[in-house]
Design a protein around this motif. Structure first.
Motif, PDB file in Angstrom:
ATOM      1  N   VAL A 163      28.571  46.106  50.072  1.00 25.90           N
ATOM      2  CA  VAL A 163      29.290  47.359  49.853  1.00 25.90           C
ATOM      3  C   VAL A 163      29.895  47.335  48.452  1.00 25.90           C
ATOM      4  CG1 VAL A 163      31.163  48.855  50.616  1.00 25.90           C
ATOM      5  CG2 VAL A 163      29.806  47.600  52.307  1.00 25.90           C
ATOM      6  N   VAL A 164      29.638  48.384  47.682  1.00 22.68           N
ATOM      7  CA  VAL A 164      30.187  48.469  46.324  1.00 22.68           C
ATOM      8  C   VAL A 164      30.974  49.768  46.164  1.00 22.68           C
ATOM      9  CG1 VAL A 164      28.342  47.079  45.312  1.00 22.68           C
ATOM     10  CG2 VAL A 164      28.107  49.568  45.382  1.00 22.68           C
ATOM     11  N   ARG A 165      31.854  49.776  45.167  1.00 23.38           N
ATOM     12  CA  ARG A 165      32.643  50.976  44.864  1.00 23.38           C
ATOM     13  C   ARG A 165      32.798  51.103  43.352  1.00 23.38           C
ATOM     14  NH1 ARG A 165      37.718  50.580  47.937  1.00 23.38           N
ATOM     15  NH2 ARG A 165      36.381  51.293  49.644  1.00 23.38           N
ATOM     16  N   GLN A 166      32.556  52.312  42.858  1.00 21.08           N
ATOM     17  CA  GLN A 166      32.739  52.576  41.431  1.00 21.08           C
ATOM     18  C   GLN A 166      34.197  52.935  41.188  1.00 21.08           C
ATOM     19  OE1 GLN A 166      30.135  52.302  39.092  1.00 21.08           O
ATOM     20  NE2 GLN A 166      31.885  52.334  37.699  1.00 21.08           N
ATOM     21  N   THR A 167      34.921  52.077  40.504  1.00 24.02           N
ATOM     22  CA  THR A 167      36.348  52.286  40.251  1.00 24.02           C
ATOM     23  C   THR A 167      36.583  52.577  38.775  1.00 24.02           C
ATOM     24  OG1 THR A 167      36.928  49.999  39.712  1.00 24.02           O
ATOM     25  CG2 THR A 167      36.767  50.571  42.059  1.00 24.02           C
ATOM     26  N   SER A 168      37.813  52.917  38.441  1.00 25.80           N
ATOM     27  CA  SER A 168      38.166  53.199  37.047  1.00 25.80           C
ATOM     28  C   SER A 168      38.038  51.960  36.170  1.00 25.80           C
ATOM     29  CB  SER A 168      39.589  53.739  36.976  1.00 25.80           C
ATOM     30  OG  SER A 168      40.504  52.814  37.550  1.00 25.80           O
ATOM     31  N   GLY A 170      35.583  49.727  36.648  1.00 22.14           N
ATOM     32  CA  GLY A 170      34.217  49.250  36.733  1.00 22.14           C
ATOM     33  C   GLY A 170      33.718  49.124  38.162  1.00 22.14           C
ATOM     34  N   LEU A 171      32.494  48.605  38.301  1.00 25.74           N
ATOM     35  CA  LEU A 171      31.871  48.463  39.616  1.00 25.74           C
ATOM     36  C   LEU A 171      32.454  47.256  40.342  1.00 25.74           C
ATOM     37  CD1 LEU A 171      29.571  49.631  41.457  1.00 25.74           C
ATOM     38  CD2 LEU A 171      28.118  47.806  40.523  1.00 25.74           C
ATOM     39  N   LYS A 172      32.913  47.476  41.564  1.00 27.77           N
ATOM     40  CA  LYS A 172      33.487  46.407  42.383  1.00 27.77           C
ATOM     41  C   LYS A 172      32.667  46.235  43.659  1.00 27.77           C
ATOM     42  CE  LYS A 172      37.136  45.907  39.694  1.00 27.77           C
ATOM     43  NZ  LYS A 172      37.389  44.679  38.915  1.00 27.77           N
ATOM     44  N   GLU A 173      32.620  44.998  44.133  1.00 27.57           N
ATOM     45  CA  GLU A 173      32.060  44.757  45.462  1.00 27.57           C
ATOM     46  C   GLU A 173      33.210  44.657  46.444  1.00 27.57           C
ATOM     47  OE1 GLU A 173      29.079  41.957  48.127  1.00 27.57           O
ATOM     48  OE2 GLU A 173      29.595  41.299  46.095  1.00 27.57           O
ATOM     49  N   ILE A 174      33.103  45.387  47.540  1.00 23.65           N
ATOM     50  CA  ILE A 174      34.103  45.319  48.596  1.00 23.65           C
ATOM     51  C   ILE A 174      33.714  44.179  49.537  1.00 23.65           C
ATOM     52  CG2 ILE A 174      35.319  46.589  50.396  1.00 23.65           C
ATOM     53  CD1 ILE A 174      35.609  47.668  47.496  1.00 23.65           C
ATOM     54  N   VAL A 189      36.260  42.760  44.533  1.00 27.86           N
ATOM     55  CA  VAL A 189      35.991  41.736  43.526  1.00 27.86           C
ATOM     56  C   VAL A 189      34.957  42.293  42.543  1.00 27.86           C
ATOM     57  CG1 VAL A 189      36.456  39.900  45.197  1.00 27.86           C
ATOM     58  CG2 VAL A 189      34.102  40.648  44.808  1.00 27.86           C
ATOM     59  N   ARG A 190      34.766  41.627  41.449  1.00 28.66           N
ATOM     60  CA  ARG A 190      33.784  42.090  40.463  1.00 28.66           C
ATOM     61  C   ARG A 190      32.378  42.011  41.053  1.00 28.66           C
ATOM     62  NH1 ARG A 190      30.261  40.290  36.660  1.00 28.66           N
ATOM     63  NH2 ARG A 190      30.129  41.502  34.707  1.00 28.66           N
ATOM     64  N   ALA A 191      31.617  43.072  40.910  1.00 30.57           N
ATOM     65  CA  ALA A 191      30.250  43.101  41.425  1.00 30.57           C
ATOM     66  C   ALA A 191      29.356  42.227  40.553  1.00 30.57           C
ATOM     67  CB  ALA A 191      29.719  44.532  41.456  1.00 30.57           C
ATOM     68  N   ASP A 192      28.471  41.462  41.197  1.00 19.51           N
ATOM     69  CA  ASP A 192      27.615  40.574  40.408  1.00 19.51           C
ATOM     70  C   ASP A 192      26.398  41.312  39.854  1.00 19.51           C
ATOM     71  OD1 ASP A 192      25.636  40.734  42.412  1.00 19.51           O
ATOM     72  OD2 ASP A 192      26.296  38.899  43.378  1.00 19.51           O
ATOM     73  N   ASP A 193      25.635  40.605  39.035  1.00 22.43           N
ATOM     74  CA  ASP A 193      24.509  41.225  38.334  1.00 22.43           C
ATOM     75  C   ASP A 193      23.399  41.656  39.282  1.00 22.43           C
ATOM     76  OD1 ASP A 193      25.783  40.882  35.937  1.00 22.43           O
ATOM     77  OD2 ASP A 193      24.760  39.009  35.433  1.00 22.43           O
ATOM     78  N   GLN A 194      23.240  40.959  40.409  1.00 16.05           N
ATOM     79  CA  GLN A 194      22.185  41.323  41.355  1.00 16.05           C
ATOM     80  C   GLN A 194      22.428  42.712  41.930  1.00 16.05           C
ATOM     81  OE1 GLN A 194      21.772  38.660  44.719  1.00 16.05           O
ATOM     82  NE2 GLN A 194      19.608  39.178  44.987  1.00 16.05           N
ATOM     83  N   LEU A 195      23.669  43.021  42.238  1.00 18.57           N
ATOM     84  CA  LEU A 195      24.017  44.345  42.754  1.00 18.57           C
ATOM     85  C   LEU A 195      23.843  45.407  41.673  1.00 18.57           C
ATOM     86  CD1 LEU A 195      27.215  43.378  44.787  1.00 18.57           C
ATOM     87  CD2 LEU A 195      24.971  43.965  45.714  1.00 18.57           C
ATOM     88  N   ARG A 196      24.246  45.083  40.460  1.00 23.36           N
ATOM     89  CA  ARG A 196      24.098  46.028  39.353  1.00 23.36           C
ATOM     90  C   ARG A 196      22.624  46.324  39.082  1.00 23.36           C
ATOM     91  NH1 ARG A 196      28.936  46.343  36.414  1.00 23.36           N
ATOM     92  NH2 ARG A 196      30.494  44.826  37.117  1.00 23.36           N
TER      93      ARG A 196
END
Length: 359
Positions: A163-168, A170-174, A189-196
């Protein structure tokens, strides 16, 4: 189940786990997972309904569709592999209709990991010839190159997702963590490169504030499935969204939900191991992965349209008795329940992909 999840979180780096890991435990843990438990999950006494549990006519329509698919493929033998067969209702109705129509011999392969469901399937298919494997990998070890039809009904929506969320910022993983009292909570937490990378390849940028599920496990699994198929059809029946639909404001909070005693539970962290967890599938991703592996889409439509197009109304019983509780009346009501505008079929889509390979 909750104690198992708590222990995993406490031992995890950073004190949190991904939603994919949470779902893997909550649904598939060999002892405590929802799907592995010896309890009724489908139908009136379970947590959700499926189309095949509504009426045997659903499988009967598919039996005719499968037959014409096999004829079109021109295969010397007919092999149908159903992945995630549940309680066997679909398999039984397909095989009953297949036998009644006198179609050529069909090898029906069931992939089902739940021992409880495997036992139910065995009882329902006792009058038919079939084979069972706990995992697709087990079947693939005996059949390294597949020719036939692969079918999955409400299969992909239950695969673990991130689960990810676009925040002010940057992209975060929930992810899933614990509060001071040991309750399950969301943390970002910070979303990793695989999710991006997945978002870039299959979706594009998320809208500000948007939450979305990322099906890394499904994407990888699909690639292995398509690679395994030599010549045949892949059919998925599920509920999902296209890329454009994912951008609609009404689903900006994502689609991950639970179903418990036929009630939709918005918080997926409720009742871990006791309820079904599901998220809408990314149809554009599935189509693209299929194309990448030489298995392009040959059909996509709502289940309602599909059933009407393929003759479900031909199954309506004529000259029914006056008894409203007769089998004929029940059958006709079930058919109508599958095709009316407010029916379950309105919310499901059917994706058919075809791979033309060498023998």
């Amino acid at each position: 189940m909750l104690s198992v999840i708590r222990e995993r979180i406490k031992n995890a780096p950073g004190g949190s786990i991904t939603y994919a890991e949470f779902m893997e435990m909550a649904l598939y843990h060999p002892e405590h997972g929802y799907y592995q438990k010896n309890k009724t999950k489908i139908g009136r006494n379970g947590d959700f309904y499926t189309s095949s549990s509504a009426s045997a006519v659903y499988g009967a329509v598919w039996a005719d569709v499968f037959y014409f698919m096999f004829r079109e493929l021109g295969l010397s033998s007919y092999v149908l592999c159903e992945i995630g067969a549940g309680d066997g209702s679909f398999a039984r109705s397909v095989l009953d209709e297949w036998q009644a129509k006198g179609y050529p011999a069909l090898e029906y392969v069931v992939i089902e990991s739940s021992p409880y469901h495997a036992e139910q399937i065995g009882r329902k298919l006792e009058n038919h010839s079939w084979s069972h494997y706990s995992t697709l990998e087990e079947f693939q070890s005996l059949c390294p190159f597949f020719h036939g039809i692969v079918f999955g009904n409400e299969l992909l929506d239950a695969m673990p997702v991130h689960v990810v969320r676009q925040t002010s910022s940057g992209l975060k993983e929930i992810q899933v963590s614990l509060n001071e009292t040991g309750d399950l909570i969301d943390v970002a937490v910070r979303a990793d490169d695989q999710l991006r990378k997945w978002i870039e390849e299959y979706h594009g940028e998320l809208e500000p504030g948007q939450t979305m599920e990322i099906p890394l496990a499904m994407t990888s699994w699909l690639g292995k499935l398509y690679e395994w198929i030599g010549r045949g059809y892949v059919v998925f029946v599920d509920y999902g969204y296209s890329e454009e639909e994912w951008r609609q404001p009404e689903i900006s909070e994502g689609s991950l939900r639970g179903y418990y005693r036929h009630q939709l539970i918005p918080n997926p962290l409720s009742y871990p191991g006791e309820m079904d967890l599901t998220s809408h599938v990314h149809w554009d991703c599935i189509r693209k992965v299929g194309e990448d592996y030489g298995c392009p889409t040959s059909g996509f439509q709502s289940q309602q349209e599909f059933l009407l197009k393929n003759g479900i109304l031909d199954h309506l019983a004529e000259n029914v008795s006056r008894d409203p509780f007769s089998s004929e009346h029940k059958k006709n009501r079930a058919i109508r329940s599958l095709i009316m505008d407010h029916s379950i079929s309105r919310y499901f889509q059917i994706l058919i992909q075809k791979k033309d390979g060498c023998f």
